[in-house]
Design a protein around this motif. Structure first.
Motif, PDB file in Angstrom:
ATOM      1  N   LEU A  90       0.954  -1.106   0.002  1.00  0.00           N
ATOM      2  CA  LEU A  90       0.008  -0.064  -0.076  1.00  0.00           C
ATOM      3  C   LEU A  90       0.868   1.328  -0.036  1.00  0.00           C
ATOM      4  O   LEU A  90       1.109   1.879   0.980  1.00  0.00           O
TER       5      LEU A  90
ATOM      6  N   VAL B 240      -6.587   3.926   4.758  1.00  0.00           N
ATOM      7  CA  VAL B 240      -7.411   3.631   3.667  1.00  0.00           C
ATOM      8  C   VAL B 240      -8.451   4.954   3.308  1.00  0.00           C
ATOM      9  O   VAL B 240      -8.805   5.249   2.183  1.00  0.00           O
TER      10      VAL B 240
ATOM     11  N   HIS C 203      -7.458  -1.430  -1.473  1.00  0.00           N
ATOM     12  CA  HIS C 203      -7.439  -2.337  -0.434  1.00  0.00           C
ATOM     13  C   HIS C 203      -8.611  -2.792   0.410  1.00  0.00           C
ATOM     14  O   HIS C 203      -9.249  -1.695   1.206  1.00  0.00           O
TER      15      HIS C 203
ATOM     16  N   ARG D 153      -6.904 -10.304  -8.116  1.00  0.00           N
ATOM     17  CA  ARG D 153      -7.381 -10.060  -6.346  1.00  0.00           C
ATOM     18  C   ARG D 153      -8.876 -10.263  -6.356  1.00  0.00           C
ATOM     19  O   ARG D 153      -9.516 -10.626  -5.393  1.00  0.00           O
TER      20      ARG D 153
ATOM     21  N   TYR E  68     -10.006  -5.283   7.688  1.00  0.00           N
ATOM     22  CA  TYR E  68      -9.194  -5.271   6.298  1.00  0.00           C
ATOM     23  C   TYR E  68      -8.123  -6.312   6.516  1.00  0.00           C
ATOM     24  O   TYR E  68      -7.670  -6.438   7.828  1.00  0.00           O
TER      25      TYR E  68
ATOM     26  N   ASP F  46      -3.675   2.417  -4.117  1.00  0.00           N
ATOM     27  CA  ASP F  46      -3.405   0.974  -3.558  1.00  0.00           C
ATOM     28  C   ASP F  46      -4.169   1.088  -2.196  1.00  0.00           C
ATOM     29  O   ASP F  46      -4.876  -0.281  -1.900  1.00  0.00           O
TER      30      ASP F  46
END
Length: 700
Positions: free
Chosen positions: A26, A159, A35, A654, A144, A31
């Motif tokens: 991250l 985030v 996440h 992902r 997370y 990024d």
């Protein structure tokens, strides 16, 4: 007098949290925005204890009525709370003085955890808690994926910051996805904001199975990035230059090799040979994957391609993942090409310095037209005279960086070599469309005549004695046998018999057994920790028929060719992957004798095999078709493991799932060229957003 230049502001040293974020990858705002939570906790409502259900995750608001540390049966903090309808006991086996302070008698707290009922009333084990008061959140609380040293509250804040700062402007219109969603069409910004903080009325199932329209948007974005990257790679390669390796008419090496082969090519081999020859005759670097089932005859196709390259006056390199496989290729190619006057060099990491120096000199001078070896071929000290064709066998076994290094070996006039990759693990269609979108794929879809079908039996470890009797019978008829073990040494984690022990057990069980000619049978042992000379000697004795039974770890997985071997026993077959089992099975059935593969399985202490192990063994018993095996393998394992993606250190996808998102993949495949042609700046932005510096790895 001039003023001194202003000092650059010192960058703040990285904190432990910064390093933990980097460990998670991250680094950029985008990024952080991408996440996504593993799961969600519902802190939007308070549940009364008299309305709670057993096993439910609930949040209560209550007053602490007891708080004490007890030492029976072990040290623990016991806290009792009353919410006005009932009492709940909170147990903490690891706690700090701060816990006791926050949970003092009389404190009003909000507690969240799994409610368990029993004779002693409600209990919660290690629940989360905080002081009561303040408004309840309006959205579900995200949990997370994280690493040690990065608590959830720090990660949530990071985030949120990334989500606020990142450029989330759409690179394609939401309407482009209208065919996939009967619901409101989501923008990227709306989808991400929702997935980080979903409203409490959303179905948690649609979030966990990724079927929610917000998830569809993200999967479409990810697949489009992958397709764009592959397309950019293909177009970039079309602008590169490679040596033109046109077939020469007359008494060429290619024609002489074809005439000297002791067998006729199959129609598939001839067709694929033409496809490769056509590619190499162009100025654009070939980027072709040759796939064919075990024993389909890929090596001879590679040899004929190498002959065209050498006819044109250039060098060819063949790289294999293991020394045994590389040597197998070397001996075959030497047998075919040496009588035709071709000098072949051999390179591995275990060579003696003197031999290695001699080989490097042959390669650099150009005297060695063909170079065969392992990873040693791509080391910096290896200087080719004029490399024009690179052949990589079992390409999925090499890391991406290694494949890129081989392509960088031709610095001649800013050109790069033609690249032919080979695999005996056939690529299912969805993988060919996604990960291999920038490759041309050739398929050997028929086996040479004379290959006998292999009968596969799944046998419980309890019937081991019957299997040993089968070996005795095969050996007495002059046949040879492989016995494959998964590990060399005992491991506490995997209680498997090691190869050394199995070798001793088989020697004892077959004591007194004789070969067809009455001589005592020899049992060989082969594993990866043996010195190269010893491996070579054992393999040589087995090929020559001196050793009747070869106990081995998976070093014999690919490339070993002993036509007299008619029985393969794979011990603890439940521990092997499906493609690996198929590769191993392909070591028998290479001659005229009826061949069999016995999959010995053990459930250990468990009552039965795991679901995926049962599926793998069932697939092996039901089909010999490598393409069907590959399709089932993809279903069971997913694309990352199937492709050896771990070698690049990155998950391949992902969010999207190739097994269920085929329609989205089709859309991305069609959308990519339109976006690249009409809006190249948006296409570049899209790839950068999703792949960052990883785009290069998709091009290998």
């Amino acid at each position: 007098m001039s003023e001194p230049a202003p000092k650059k502001p010192a960058t703040a040293p990285k904190t432990a949290h910064d390093k933990a974020l980097e460990k998670l990858g991250l680094v950029r705002d985008i990024d952080l925005a991408l996440h996504l939570p593993l799961r969600y906790e519902d802190e939007t409502r308070i549940t009364k204890l008299d309305e709670a259900r057993e096993g439910e995750h609930i949040q209560i608001e209550a007053t602490v009525i007891e708080c004490e540390v007890t030492f029976r049966p072990r040290r623990q903090l016991i806290v009792k709370v009353n919410d006005g309808t009932d009492i709940c006991t909170l147990r903490f086996f690891s706690f700090y003085p701060s816990h006791q302070k926050a949970l003092e008698v009389g404190k009003r707290v909000r507690v969240r955890g799994e409610a368990k009922g029993g004779f002693l009333g409600w209990t919660m084990l290690h629940p989360s808690f905080k002081a009561a008061g303040g408004n309840l959140p309006a959205a579900l609380t995200p949990v997370y994926p994280t690493v040690a040293g990065l608590p959830q509250h720090v990660l949530r804040k990071a985030v949120l910051g990334g989500l606020a700062r990142a450029d989330l402007a759409d690179t394609f219109e939401p309407g482009d996805l209208s065919q996939f969603s009967p619901h409101t069409l989501w923008t990227l910004r709306a989808a991400l904001q929702f997935l980080h903080h979903p409203t409490p009325d959303v179905s948690l199932d649609t979030l966990s199975d990724h079927s929610h329209p917000a998830w569809q948007r993200l999967k479409a974005e990810e697949l489009l990035a992958q397709q764009l990257s592959q397309l950019q790679s293909r177009r970039a390669r079309a602008a590169l230059r490679a040596p033109v390796l046109a077939e020469v008419a007359g008494g060429t090496l290619h024609a002489r090799l074809l005439a000297a082969l002791p067998f006729a090519l199959t129609a598939a081999q001839a067709r694929v040979g033409q496809e490769i020859a056509h590619d190499m005759a162009r100025h654009v670097p070939m980027h072709r994957l040759l796939q064919g089932d075990v024993g389909a005859g890929k090596t001879v196709v590679a040899a004929l391609a190498a002959a065209i390259c050498m006819d044109a006056g250039w060098q060819c390199a063949l790289m294999a993942p293991t020394e045994i496989l590389a040597e197998q290729h070397f001996r075959k190619l030497l047998g075919w090409l040496e009588p035709l006057g071709i000098t072949t060099a051999w390179l591995t990491g275990t060579q003696k310095a003197k031999e290695r120096r001699a080989m490097l000199a042959l390669i650099e001078s150009g005297e060695a037209k063909l170079v065969v070896g392992t990873h040693a071929v791509i080391q910096e000290k290896v200087h080719f005279h004029n490399l024009a064709l690179a052949i990589i066998d079992e390409q999925h076994r090499f890391g991406v960086a290694q494949r890129l290094a081989l392509r960088g070996k031709l610095k001649h006039e800013a050109m790069e070599p033609h690249l032919l990759m080979m695999t005996a693990t056939p690529i299912p269609r969805t993988l060919a469309m996604s990960y291999y979108a920038d490759l041309d794929v050739s398929t050997l879809d028929e086996l040479p005549p004379g290959r006998t079908p292999i009968v596969t039996k799944v046998v419980n470890e309890a019937r081991r004695d019957e299997v040993i009797e089968r070996i005795r019978a095969q050996v007495s008829e002059g046949r040879q046998v492989y016995w494959v073990c998964p590990l060399i040494e005992e491991s506490e984690a995997l209680d498997l018999s090691n190869a050394t022990q199995t070798h001793a057990d088989l020697a004892a069980a077959l004591n007194g057994a004789t070969r067809a000619d009455g001589t005592p049978l020899l049992i060989g042992l082969l594993h990866s920790r043996m010195p190269p000379e010893d491996k070579k000697a054992v393999m040589g004795a087995f090929k020559e028929g001196l050793v009747a039974v070869l106990v081995s770890t998976t070093v014999i997985e690919v490339g070993v060719d002993v036509p007299n071997a008619s029985l393969m026993v794979i011990e603890h077959a439940e521990r092997f992957g499906l493609s690996q089992l198929h590769q191993l099975r392909g070591r028998v059935g290479r001659g005229a004798a009826a061949s069999a593969c016995v999959l010995l399985y053990s459930t250990g202490d468990a009552p039965r095999l795991s679901q995926s192990a049962r599926e793998r063994l069932k697939a092996m018993a039901e089909t010999n078709d490598g393409f069907e095996i590959a399709r089932r393998d993809l279903e069971i394992r997913g694309p990352g493991e199937f492709l050896g993606a771990r070698q690049s250190g990155e998950a391949m996808l992902r969010f999207a799932d190739l097994a269920t998102d085929t329609a989205l993949l089709e859309w991305a495949k069609a959308e990519a060229p339109m976006l690249l042609d009409r809006h190249p700046h948006l296409a570049a932005k899209h790839v950068q957003r999703w792949l960052g510096g990883k785009a290069e790895f998709l091009k290998a």
